[in-house]
Scaffold this motif. Structure first.
Motif: not given
Length: 143
Positions: A1-29
């Protein structure tokens, strides 16, 4: 419920925000949990096996649950293995992503940092697995 929705949202915004590294860094804890899970994995699998063999009621309940469509015809043990495999999968996917990502990409630094974090978690998980295997061997020798 945490990672997938954020990645899906980012894929929809890929043209303006082509990145996923920032989302994956939130996984650390959350990655520390996987190390703890891996440490107890063998014992949990053994417990499920023993309970299934010794307790008909437990076996019956597990079989009923496994028949449900949501389980995808997979066993409890298969579902228990998923978290163990998750970190190495993230690591492989991120390495592949970085290989294909141009070094001047705005996501390069975040993706590289994410890979470092995930690789460390994978290393800790592998180390925990080796420690458990060695402890198991030691107990077998002792017995």
């Amino acid at each position: 419920k945490f990672l997938l929705p954020e990645l899906e949202k980012r894929m929809q915004e890929w043209e303006t925000t082509p990145r996923i590294g920032d989302i994956l860094q939130k996984l650390a804890p959350f990655l520390k949990m996987y190390g703890e899970y891996v440490k107890g994995f063998d014992n949990a699998m053994e417990l499920v096996k023993n309970m299934t063999e010794r307790t008909p009621q437990f076996k019956s309940v597990v079989e009923e649950i496994q028949k449900q469509k949501i389980c995808g015809s997979l066993t409890l043990q298969h579902h228990m293995l998923e978290p163990v495999q998750r970190i190495p999968r993230y690591e492989m996917l991120l390495k592949d992503y970085l290989r294909k990502l141009p070094p001047d990409s705005p996501d390069w630094n975040d993706a590289k940092k994410s890979l470092e974090i995930i690789s460390t978690a994978a290393s800790h998980s592998n180390s925990a697995i080796r420690k458990m295997e060695n402890l198991k061997k030691l107990l077998e020798i002792y017995e």
